[in-house]
Scaffold this active site. Structure first.
Site, short mmCIF file in Angstrom:
data_model
loop_
_atom_site.label_atom_id
_atom_site.label_comp_id
_atom_site.label_asym_id
_atom_site.label_seq_id
_atom_site.Cartn_x
_atom_site.Cartn_y
_atom_site.Cartn_z
CD1 TRP A 32 -0.47 -1.56 3.17
CD2 TRP A 32 0.48 0.44 3.40
NE1 TRP A 32 0.20 -1.56 4.37
CE2 TRP A 32 0.79 -0.34 4.53
CE3 TRP A 32 0.97 1.75 3.34
CZ2 TRP A 32 1.58 0.13 5.60
CZ3 TRP A 32 1.76 2.24 4.38
CH2 TRP A 32 2.05 1.43 5.49
CG ASN A 33 5.07 1.13 0.42
OD1 ASN A 33 4.57 0.21 -0.21
ND2 ASN A 33 6.38 1.26 0.54
CE LYS A 50 -3.70 -9.10 -2.70
NZ LYS A 50 -4.14 -7.83 -2.05
N PRO A 51 -3.20 -5.46 -6.22
CG PRO A 51 -3.65 -3.52 -7.39
CD PRO A 51 -4.04 -4.97 -7.30
N GLY A 96 6.51 -6.54 0.30
CA GLY A 96 5.80 -6.38 1.56
C GLY A 96 6.63 -6.85 2.73
CB SER A 97 5.62 -7.78 6.13
OG SER A 97 4.76 -8.90 5.96
CD GLU A 147 12.29 -3.91 -2.97
OE1 GLU A 147 11.77 -2.85 -2.57
OE2 GLU A 147 12.92 -4.01 -4.03
CG LEU A 148 10.64 -9.97 1.66
CD1 LEU A 148 10.98 -11.25 2.38
CD2 LEU A 148 9.18 -9.96 1.23
CD GLU A 187 10.17 -2.49 7.12
OE1 GLU A 187 10.50 -2.00 6.03
OE2 GLU A 187 9.52 -3.55 7.22
#
Length: 474
Positions: free
Chosen positions: A132-133, A156-157, A206-207, A228-229, A360
């Site tokens: 979402w960022n 899928k956003p 994401g996470s 990419e986390l 984080e």
């Protein structure tokens, strides 16, 4: 399912997440069209992608309005929307050359009568699960090169920021050839799980926790996973640096987009000889930062896009204070008009065992730690489970680079910070828990979407079985 407006706190948007059967149906539709898309010459796909870029330009206003509602910020929404056509055109122009360059035809072999050719064969269906960022950038950053390679793409956003999907799909609909192979779908975690099961290659941003689940599901499906986390990006400010200039740079690299960026600087190590002037300059600059409230057209940083993130950041700050750290600016999440805001929070006397240094943060928080020895600074910077990116500031690029090469991070900004948000042609890998898979930057951003097929031509007489007989002449 409702989405919350980050500025008002109101549930003013409703989506209908696709279930597994609906995801599979959309995947089937895209797969059916993909062979014809892949059969086009790269230049023909390029021309179609250019038409999409034109459609995005023509639909700028509805896209911008939707993304602004999604994120609660205007300027960065403009950057995202206005940057999309350029990204489409960049890959459309690069793809034909890269495909030609890496396709080998009729090459000699070590065997005198054998010739080799290498074909680039695209994965049929690419899938992406985006966060979402930066909703538009991270929903398209992998899909565009995948399309240029000849894949179909299912994206899928995040369900947190779904408003832009409808106007973006309107741009896709303007290009029928593209609409046959590209779809952005509404959905939640269950939709994302179904997507992984339906595609041939998955990208996730994401996470770490969710990234592990995606990787495990991809492993079960035996498909590649590009992840990419999280990040906990360090900045090292060497004694030779100008403390005021370094402080202003660190502030920008830490709080742009309210610090809701994987490449945000989240811990700052400063040589003790310039620690105090650096800290003074940082506090002075941080105190001048304005929230974009009540007027979205004014100010420097916006609200937390995902409201609950504010509580997580506040918990880190409170823990740091309880453990002896000092908050010099900000420090308290504010509820303004229903949105959650945090002014830049400079934290002195931070320590390695604090969550604000270890975990984080994803918010505009700047823990500052003094060091006496460069070796110690490097060790502290590397003492992390993350390794996404980093930064080093010094009087010269050469001095900064001598430290940069010793950092365990995929990309290091030298005499700047968070450069991976601006420079997309430098290939880099995510170290440690920050990710896995090929670089999404540089040439591999396209080439990762191909499998290699070798065509091995025998131009002479094939070997007979007798050549392998135990008593064959040696």
């Amino acid at each position: 399912m409702k989405a919350i407006n980050p500025r008002t706190g109101e549930a003013d948007c409703e989506i209908a997440p696709l279930d597994a059967s609906a995801v599979q149906a959309e995947a089937t539709r895209l797969r059916a069209a993909q062979p014809a898309w892949a059969a086009l010459a790269p230049e023909e796909r390029s021309a179609i992608l250019h038409l999409w870029a034109e459609a995005v330009v023509a639909h700028r206003q509805p896209l911008l309005e939707a993304l602004t509602l999604d994120t609660g910020r205007r300027r960065i929404s403009e950057i995202e929307v206005d940057g999309l056509p350029g990204t489409i055109r960049r890959w459309a122009d690069l793809a034909p050359r890269l495909i030609a360059q890496h396709s080998r035809d009729n090459q000699p072999s070590a065997h005198p009568t054998v010739r080799n050719s290498t074909r680039l064969v695209p994965y049929p269906l690419f899938g992406a699960i985006a966060p979402w960022n930066f909703p538009i950038v991270l929903s398209t950053i992998d899909a565009i090169p995948a399309l240029a390679a000849g894949c179909a793409a299912l994206v899928k956003p995040s369900e947190v920021t779904p408003r832009f999907i409808a106007p973006l799909m309107e741009t896709v609909a303007k290009v029928p050839e593209l609409a046959a192979v590209l779809s952005f779908i509404e959905g939640d975690a269950t939709t994302g799980q179904a997507l992984v099961d339906a595609v041939d290659y998955v990208c996730f941003t994401g996470s770490v926790a969710t990234g592990r689940k995606v990787a495990e599901a991809a492993a079960r499906a035996f498909i590649p996973a590009n992840l990419e986390l999280g990040g906990k990006d360090p900045m090292i400010v060497l004694a030779s640096a100008d403390p005021v200039q370094a402080a202003n740079l660190a502030l920008r690299a830490s709080i742009v987009a309210t610090g809701q960026a994987c490449q945000s600087i989240e811990r700052i190590y400063v040589a003790r000889t310039i620690y105090q002037p650096f800290l003074d300059a940082l506090v002075e600059a941080a105190q001048k930062v304005r929230l974009n409230y009540p007027d979205i057209a004014m100010g420097d940083i916006g609200p937390f896009i995902f409201g609950p993130q504010g509580a997580k950041v506040q918990a880190q700050i409170d823990e740091a204070v309880a453990m002896g750290a000092k908050v010099l600016t900000g420090g308290s999440v504010e509820t303004l008009g229903g949105g959650q805001y945090l002014r830049p929070t400079v934290i002195a006397d931070a320590a390695a065992d604090m969550g604000v240094v270890r975990d984080e943060t994803f918010g505009p928080v700047l823990p500052v730690i003094a060091f006496d020895d460069v070796e110690d600074a490097i060790q502290q910077a590397n003492d992390s489970v993350y390794g996404l990116s980093a930064a080093v500031i010094a009087a010269t690029a050469e001095e900064a680079e001598s430290v940069a090469v010793r950092l365990e991070a995929g990309a290091v900004s030298i005499n700047d910070g968070s450069m991976t948000s601006m420079v997309w042609d430098a290939e880099n890998s995510s170290f440690k828990l920050s990710g896995m898979g090929p670089s999404r930057m540089g040439e591999s951003g396209l080439l990762r979407f191909f499998r290699l097929q070798a065509l091995i031509r025998q131009t002479g007489a094939p070997l007979p079985l007798a050549a392998y007989a135990e008593d064959a002449p040696r």
